[in-house]
Design an enzyme around this catalytic site. Structure first.
Site, PDB file in Angstrom:
ATOM      1  N   HIS A  56     -33.169  31.415   0.479  1.00  0.00           N
ATOM      2  CA  HIS A  56     -34.303  31.902   1.257  1.00  0.00           C
ATOM      3  C   HIS A  56     -34.918  33.046   0.454  1.00  0.00           C
ATOM      4  CE1 HIS A  56     -31.545  30.462   4.437  1.00  0.00           C
ATOM      5  NE2 HIS A  56     -32.637  30.166   5.091  1.00  0.00           N
ATOM      6  N   ASP A  59     -32.808  36.086   0.795  1.00  0.00           N
ATOM      7  CA  ASP A  59     -31.440  36.079   0.237  1.00  0.00           C
ATOM      8  C   ASP A  59     -31.450  36.773  -1.119  1.00  0.00           C
ATOM      9  OD1 ASP A  59     -30.745  34.458   2.369  1.00  0.00           O
ATOM     10  OD2 ASP A  59     -30.760  32.601   1.198  1.00  0.00           O
ATOM     11  N   MET A  90     -33.924  23.942  -4.587  1.00  0.00           N
ATOM     12  CA  MET A  90     -34.567  24.070  -3.277  1.00  0.00           C
ATOM     13  C   MET A  90     -34.725  25.543  -2.898  1.00  0.00           C
ATOM     14  SD  MET A  90     -33.587  24.897   0.077  1.00  0.00           S
ATOM     15  CE  MET A  90     -32.261  24.198   1.053  1.00  0.00           C
ATOM     16  N   GLU A 183     -36.166  20.337   8.527  1.00  0.00           N
ATOM     17  CA  GLU A 183     -34.783  20.277   9.033  1.00  0.00           C
ATOM     18  C   GLU A 183     -34.762  20.441  10.551  1.00  0.00           C
ATOM     19  OE1 GLU A 183     -32.172  22.930   6.967  1.00  0.00           O
ATOM     20  OE2 GLU A 183     -30.612  22.810   8.510  1.00  0.00           O
ATOM     21  N   LYS A 185     -32.969  20.630  14.423  1.00  0.00           N
ATOM     22  CA  LYS A 185     -31.782  21.149  15.103  1.00  0.00           C
ATOM     23  C   LYS A 185     -32.081  21.140  16.598  1.00  0.00           C
ATOM     24  CE  LYS A 185     -28.504  24.979  14.849  1.00  0.00           C
ATOM     25  NZ  LYS A 185     -28.198  26.281  14.262  1.00  0.00           N
ATOM     26  N   GLU A 219     -29.157  17.715   8.595  1.00  0.00           N
ATOM     27  CA  GLU A 219     -27.876  18.431   8.458  1.00  0.00           C
ATOM     28  C   GLU A 219     -26.834  17.805   9.376  1.00  0.00           C
ATOM     29  OE1 GLU A 219     -27.642  22.761   8.328  1.00  0.00           O
ATOM     30  OE2 GLU A 219     -25.985  22.677   9.768  1.00  0.00           O
ATOM     31  N   HIS A 222     -26.191  19.551  12.743  1.00  0.00           N
ATOM     32  CA  HIS A 222     -27.281  19.568  13.713  1.00  0.00           C
ATOM     33  C   HIS A 222     -27.390  18.251  14.476  1.00  0.00           C
ATOM     34  CE1 HIS A 222     -29.296  22.983  11.208  1.00  0.00           C
ATOM     35  NE2 HIS A 222     -28.058  23.254  11.602  1.00  0.00           N
ATOM     36  N   ASP A 247     -28.338  18.476   4.017  1.00  0.00           N
ATOM     37  CA  ASP A 247     -27.423  19.605   4.246  1.00  0.00           C
ATOM     38  C   ASP A 247     -26.084  19.050   4.720  1.00  0.00           C
ATOM     39  OD1 ASP A 247     -29.260  21.479   3.493  1.00  0.00           O
ATOM     40  OD2 ASP A 247     -29.495  22.396   5.476  1.00  0.00           O
ATOM     41  N   ASP A 257     -23.267  25.610  16.404  1.00  0.00           N
ATOM     42  CA  ASP A 257     -23.449  25.173  15.017  1.00  0.00           C
ATOM     43  C   ASP A 257     -22.345  25.762  14.142  1.00  0.00           C
ATOM     44  OD1 ASP A 257     -24.568  24.221  12.679  1.00  0.00           O
ATOM     45  OD2 ASP A 257     -26.121  25.755  12.578  1.00  0.00           O
ATOM     46  N   ASP A 259     -21.121  24.720  11.011  1.00  0.00           N
ATOM     47  CA  ASP A 259     -21.317  24.784   9.548  1.00  0.00           C
ATOM     48  C   ASP A 259     -19.985  24.810   8.796  1.00  0.00           C
ATOM     49  OD1 ASP A 259     -24.094  24.794   9.838  1.00  0.00           O
ATOM     50  OD2 ASP A 259     -24.254  26.966   9.756  1.00  0.00           O
ATOM     51  N   ASP A 293     -24.486  23.123   3.143  1.00  0.00           N
ATOM     52  CA  ASP A 293     -24.968  24.220   3.983  1.00  0.00           C
ATOM     53  C   ASP A 293     -23.863  24.553   4.972  1.00  0.00           C
ATOM     54  OD1 ASP A 293     -26.303  26.099   5.342  1.00  0.00           O
ATOM     55  OD2 ASP A 293     -27.739  24.772   6.311  1.00  0.00           O
TER      56      ASP A 293
HETATM   57  C1  GLT Z   1     -29.551  28.741   8.384  1.00  0.00           C
HETATM   58  C2  GLT Z   1     -29.463  27.429   9.126  1.00  0.00           C
HETATM   59  C3  GLT Z   1     -29.443  26.283   8.199  1.00  0.00           C
HETATM   60  C4  GLT Z   1     -30.703  26.117   7.426  1.00  0.00           C
HETATM   61  C5  GLT Z   1     -30.941  27.215   6.481  1.00  0.00           C
HETATM   62  C6  GLT Z   1     -32.284  27.057   5.836  1.00  0.00           C
HETATM   63  S1  GLT Z   1     -30.728  28.771   7.154  1.00  0.00           S
HETATM   64  O1  GLT Z   1     -28.327  29.056   7.813  1.00  0.00           O
HETATM   65  O2  GLT Z   1     -28.296  27.436   9.942  1.00  0.00           O
HETATM   66  O3  GLT Z   1     -29.130  25.078   8.833  1.00  0.00           O
HETATM   67  O4  GLT Z   1     -30.581  24.960   6.626  1.00  0.00           O
HETATM   68  O5  GLT Z   1     -33.262  27.821   6.437  1.00  0.00           O
HETATM   69 MN    MN Z   2     -26.122  24.385  10.675  1.00  0.00          MN
HETATM   70 MN    MN Z   3     -29.078  23.546   7.242  1.00  0.00          MN
END
Ligand code: GLT
Ligand code: MN
Ligand code: MN
Length: 394
Positions: A56, A59, A90, A183, A185, A219, A222, A247, A257, A259, A293
């Site tokens: 980002h 970041d 990216m 993306e 969610k 992702e 998501h 992702d 979420d 991750d 991600d």
């Molecule tokens: C954030 C989010 C991710 C996105 C990122 C890109 S930022 O961490 O949870 O799923 O991909 O903006």
């Molecule tokens: Mn996520």
């Molecule tokens: Mn993501």
């Protein structure tokens, strides 16, 4: 078959600065790890075999940095990329951390917020392109609502379209070689997000002025949060030539979420996904970056973060080998070989014609005999489980 699962740059594995740099803050607790310098993160990622790093704007460049601070930071980062052979495939904009985004960015009711969102994104696009990015991701984390009476959701959709049309125009006007990946969610951090799934995104894209330069960035976490099949979503995007980025991570259904490390949950779903991306069943292979991600558990110190990163890449490679072995297994091949019918098959392809309709209507189909046939999917699924558990296909 090779048992070497060590990642190499040709595997195209990438990580976001925000992933390996995640200090482990959550809504209930503070950071458990120090914030690490982006240049250090790039050197470490290069050392473990990654291909690139994504970011980002904030970041790398702090929100309040001056123009000269920005330029110095970018120069140093470019030098690090050069020294390590890493790239930035990216880039994206942070439109969710600062309090100004509390009502959304492109969909916020205040025109000043929407204008600032466009300003910040144009600058982030410039930064991404300066670093060599070819894909720009949009994750609308704040584009949603809790008090839904605050705006007509149709207005939110139109504002999203206006923003995307504007930003596509900006990229074209600058003659940048850059495509967008949206993306989805379903929720979090907002109660409900306006573009909740990859399927919604695909339709939304079809309404844009420059839809050809916009694809998706699905992702795992998501779609699983929404209770959907991730491989099915990815397959739909691939079938529409819209899988511009991905992702990868892990997620338990029905949770926030998470991750998690890629492949740490739902190994069958992960195997089916890798099978699709690698094209071991046939069909086109995904050729873009394999972006993780995800972030390390909150229990970890820095050493645990690198274990996490290596684990994501190693599991992907193990699953790629298992997918190839599964699809090469003669029993699997026999089970999924679809019945061919030289008379019927041509009638089912190429759409409607009067001739096809009358031939179809004239067909004699023994409905009861067809319905009685067992399909042996129990055996097929057991074979997949045995490949996964390592007792077959070694
Ligand atoms: C954030 C989010 C991710 C996105 C990122 C890109 S930022 O961490 O949870 O799923 O991909 O903006
Ligand atoms: Mn996520
Ligand atoms: Mn993501």
């Amino acid at each position: 078959m090779s048992a070497n699962f060590d990642p190499v740059p040709a595997d195209l594995f990438t990580f976001g600065l925000w992933t390996v740099g995640n200090p482990g803050r959550d809504p209930f607790g503070d950071a458990v790890r120090p914030v690490l310098d982006p240049n250090y993160l790039v050197r470490k990622l290069a050392a473990i075999g990654a291909h690139g790093v994504n970011l980002h704007d904030n970041d790398l460049v702090p929100f309040h940095a001056t123009a000269s601070e920005r330029d110095r930071i970018v120069r140093e980062f470019q030098q690090t990329l050069k020294n390590t052979g890493m790239c930035v495939p990216m880039a994206t904009t942070n439109l969710f951390s600062h309090p100004i985004w509390k009502d959304g960015a492109f969909t916020a009711n205040d025109p000043q917020v929407r204008a600032f969102a466009l300003q910040k994104t144009m600058r982030a696009i410039d930064l991404g392109v300066e670093l060599g990015a070819k894909i720009f991701v949009f994750w609308g984390g704040r584009e949603g609502s809790e008090a839904d009476a605050c705006r007509d959701p149709r207005t939110a959709w139109q504002r999203m379209r206006d923003a995307m049309d504007f930003l596509c125009g900006y990229v074209r006007d600058q003659r940048y070689d850059l495509r967008f990946a949206l993306e989805a969610k379903p929720n979090e951090p907002r109660g409900d997000l306006y573009l909740p799934t990859t399927g919604h995104m695909l339709h939304f894209i079809s309404t844009l002025q420059h839809h050809e330069m916009v694809g998706v960035n699905p992702e795992v976490a998501h779609e699983v949060m929404a209770g959907l099949s991730f491989p099915h979503n990815v397959a739909q995007a691939m079938a529409c030539n819209k899988l511009f980025h991905i992702d990868l991570n892990g997620q338990k259904i029905g949770r926030y979420d998470q991750d998690l490390r890629f492949g740490s949950e739902d190994q069958k779903g992960a195997l089916l996904l890798v099978r699709l991306l690698e094209g071991t069943l046939g069909g086109e292979r995904y050729t873009g970056p394999r972006h993780f991600d995800a972030h390390a558990y909150r229990s970890e110190d820095e050493a645990g973060v690198w274990e996490f990163a290596k684990g994501c890449m190693r599991t992907y490679k193990i699953l790629a080998q298992k997918a190839a072995a599964f699809d090469a297994d003669p029993e699997v091949k026999a089970l999924i070989a679809e019945p061919k019918d030289a008379q019927i098959d041509p009638l089912l392809q190429g759409g409607y014609s009067k001739e096809r309709a009358s031939k179809l209507l004239a067909l004699k189909i023994d409905v009861d005999a067809v319905a009685k046939r067992g399909l042996q999917y129990e055996r097929l699924d057991q074979l997949m489980v045995e490949h996964l558990l390592g007792v077959r296909g070694q």
